[in-house]
Scaffold this active site. Structure first.
Site, PDB file in Angstrom:
ATOM      1  CG  ASP A 202      -1.947   0.988   1.281  1.00 38.57           C
ATOM      2  OD1 ASP A 202      -2.868   0.880   0.454  1.00 38.57           O
ATOM      3  OD2 ASP A 202      -1.896   1.915   2.111  1.00 38.57           O
ATOM      4  CG  HIS A 328      -9.735  -1.246  -2.516  1.00 41.26           C
ATOM      5  ND1 HIS A 328      -8.641  -1.726  -3.210  1.00 41.26           N
ATOM      6  CD2 HIS A 328      -9.253  -0.429  -1.563  1.00 41.26           C
ATOM      7  CE1 HIS A 328      -7.549  -1.220  -2.686  1.00 41.26           C
ATOM      8  NE2 HIS A 328      -7.882  -0.428  -1.680  1.00 41.26           N
TER       9      HIS A 328
HETATM   10  C1  NOJ Z   1      -4.373   2.982  -0.755  1.00 42.71           C
HETATM   11  C2  NOJ Z   1      -5.493   2.016  -0.525  1.00 42.71           C
HETATM   12  O1  NOJ Z   1      -5.778   1.350  -1.715  1.00 42.71           O
HETATM   13  C3  NOJ Z   1      -6.666   2.826  -0.016  1.00 42.71           C
HETATM   14  O2  NOJ Z   1      -7.843   2.079   0.028  1.00 42.71           O
HETATM   15  C4  NOJ Z   1      -6.302   3.369   1.334  1.00 42.71           C
HETATM   16  O3  NOJ Z   1      -7.317   4.228   1.789  1.00 42.71           O
HETATM   17  C5  NOJ Z   1      -4.993   4.176   1.280  1.00 42.71           C
HETATM   18  N1  NOJ Z   1      -3.979   3.535   0.500  1.00 42.71           N
HETATM   19  C6  NOJ Z   1      -4.446   4.370   2.658  1.00 42.71           C
HETATM   20  O4  NOJ Z   1      -4.045   3.134   3.175  1.00 42.71           O
END
Ligand code: NOJ
Length: 567
Positions: A202, A328
């Site tokens: 992430d 998502h």
């Molecule tokens: C990217 C993730 O895909 C997203 O869903 C998340 O809110 C942010 N990073 C923070 O972790």
């Protein structure tokens, strides 16, 4: 020559667990539900599953706020159940990739709680700073979170501010601290020892912040300071450190990388010393917006083609792409780049568009049946329209847009294809109660079109998008020398509706993709010369019909030519 690797040939199916399938009737997707659908996933022909976070989490950002890296959130099941799913996936030949969220944890993580109390070795696990100004009441710098608002939160107990690039419940870990990196490596080993095959990492390019945390460009209303923390000064050092673990296990890593260009990607994904196997970039998801989905522009195929051309050619035989159209965070692509009116046709055309590009293919749950975005501006009179949303970032963007004077009507309209909520409605399995997602009350509203758009109906229809995806995934493997590893050549770069490209294998075998990505009738003579005379049709959006004088809406075909017969 492009080096052959198992992960390059993969098609990967992404599960966002909360909305995938509920197995225990509490309205929340879970591992039991996943177990019951493993055969379905396998039937698609994919090779791997990526799980969005399953870990213990208070769900401030639906799992991207982790409170325990080494256990499963009780909503989803137990660690033993996860091990069963892992074994069952492996039995079916499916690899399992976990999300690794290490830029930040939850503020409920033990590490953070101990850091607040300055308990060793956790005191410097997070990015703590004294306040500025006379009484230390001002934030340490002007950075703003990605979910707008200051990126700093004051903790009276410690008498300092901590940095959070996302929600305030998501404090940023301090990767400059070598002990933090050792703890993270232990977490990685925990999952790899269990048999997991790799990680999707992430916002991994944000883990190194500029020394001294200088102020950011003041006009940015969100993510202010990004120039000081994205691809920061020690990023390559830290990623190389984490890579040592991956190498021990011959595992796989895909890193999410905001504001990535192909040139920058080469800094991460090239050669044996690469720090990541591939990056999740964003440029191709900006063909209908400016940087973020909420700043809408009309869909521009020209813009999209330019991005693909750049990525495909810059990385050719050097690095590797991660090809996706939904996840998502990215609302349903048919509602964005395709047409809800021509849902199946445009879904097929878009599937053809990205599946034969060089790169690992990612498919997000529900994409394979053509799920679309729900309409947030259609809500029962007298109800609160905002009750339809659950995502922290939606509320933040709403508040920001309000500040800039946008009307509620406008915000709700844009939300249709911009809010991350659109990508998170439960998977539509049947036309029955709650779309077959759950016997209980679903945690999040099912898209009302489930009576028509669902897996059960798609299974019965040989011409469904679902069955088309199965064909595509199989063809991508069958013709991998061209589809996966071939050289990309684009034609008609400037045409606003046609996307025509070749993928050419080293032996000269050529795949040609011809697509009309619009509902316009385009004269076929515009592209006829790009279809080789010896071309054989492999796939068509409209089955059993050849191009007439003009194209049908979203008409498209895949051809093969110059096939060598082994002379
Ligand atoms: C990217 C993730 O895909 C997203 O869903 C998340 O809110 C942010 N990073 C923070 O972790």
């Amino acid at each position: 020559m492009e080096e052959r690797k198992w992960f390059k040939e993969m098609s990967m199916y992404q599960i966002w667990p909360r909305s995938f399938k509920d197995g225990n009737g509490d309205g929340i997707g879970d591992l039991k539900g996943v177990m019951s659908k493993l055969d379905y996933i396998k039937s698609l022909g994919v090779d791997a599953i990526w799980f969005s976070p399953l870990y213990v989490s208070p769900q401030a950002d639906y799992g991207y706020d982790i409170a325990d890296y080494c256990d499963i959130n009780p909503d989803y099941g137990t660690l033993d159940e996860f091990k069963e799913v892992l074994a069952a996936a492996h039995e079916r030949g499916l690899k399992v990739i976990m999300d690794l969220v290490i830029n930040h944890t939850s503020d409920q993580h033990e590490w953070f709680k101990k850091s607040v109390k300055r308990e060793e070795p956790f005191t410097d696990f997070y990015i703590w700073r004294d306040g500025k100004g006379k009484n230390g009441k001002k934030a340490p710098n002007n950075w703003m979170s990605t979910f707008p608002g200051s990126a700093w939160e004051y903790v009276p107990e410690r008498g300092q501010y901590y940095l959070h690039l996302y929600a305030k419940e998501q404090p940023d870990l301090n990767h400059d601290n070598p002990t933090v990196r050792e703890y993270i490596k232990k977490v990685m080993r925990f999952w790899l020892d269990m048999g997991v095959d790799g990680f999707r990492e992430d916002v991994i390019t944000e883990i190194s912040k500029a020394d001294g945390l200088p102020n950011g460009f003041p006009l940015m209303p969100a993510s202010r300071g990004m120039e000081h923390y994205n691809h920061g000064p020690h990023i390559h050092e830290y990623l190389s450190d984490y890579r040592t673990v991956i190498k021990d296990y011959d595992a796989f890593q895909v890193g999410e990388a905001p504001l990535l260009t192909p040139k920058k990607a080469l800094g991460y994904v090239v050669g044996d010393e690469r720090e990541l196997d591939m990056c999740i970039g964003f440029q191709h998801m900006e063909a209908d917006c400016i940087l973020i989905g909420w700043l809408k522009t009309p869909f521009s195929l020209k813009k999209l083609k330019k991005v693909y051309d750049n990525w495909q050619t810059t990385l050719y035989q050097k690095g590797w792409n991660a090809n996706y159209l939904e996840n998502h965070d990215q609302p349903r692509v048919i509602s964005r780049y395709g047409s809800e009116k021509y849902r199946v046709e445009s879904g097929k055309a878009l599937a053809m568009m990205y599946s034969f590009l060089s790169g690992t293919q990612f498919i997000y749950q529900g994409q394979e049946i053509g799920m679309t975005c729900p309409y947030f501006d259609k809500y029962p009179e007298g109800t609160d329209p905002w009750a339809q949303f659950k995502d922290v970032s939606t509320f933040c963007v709403r508040d920001l847009m309000r500040k800039f004077g946008f009307s509620q009507k406008h915000i709700l309209k844009v939300a249709h294809t911009a809010a991350r909520d659109c990508a998170r409605t439960p998977v539509q399995w049947t036309a029955g109660k709650n779309a077959g997602f759950s016997d209980g009350e679903p945690w999040y509203a099912v898209n009302p079109n489930y009576t028509e758009v669902n897996v059960e109906a798609a299974e019965k229809d040989p011409n469904s998008l679902l069955n088309f995806y199965r064909k595509i995934i199989a063809l991508r493997k069958q013709y991998k020398d061209a589809a996966v590893y071939g050289k990309f050549e684009i034609h008609l770069k400037r045409h606003p509706h046609l996307f025509v490209y070749d993928k050419i294998a080293e032996d000269g075998t050529k795949l040609t993709v011809v697509l009309n990505l619009s509902d316009k009738a385009i004269p076929c003579k515009k592209f006829a010369k790009y279809i080789p005379s010896d071309a054989q049709e492999l796939l068509s959006v409209y089955d059993g019909c050849s191009f007439a004088a003009v194209t049908k809406p979203y008409e498209g075909k895949l051809y093969i030519s110059n096939v060598r017969t082994g002379e």
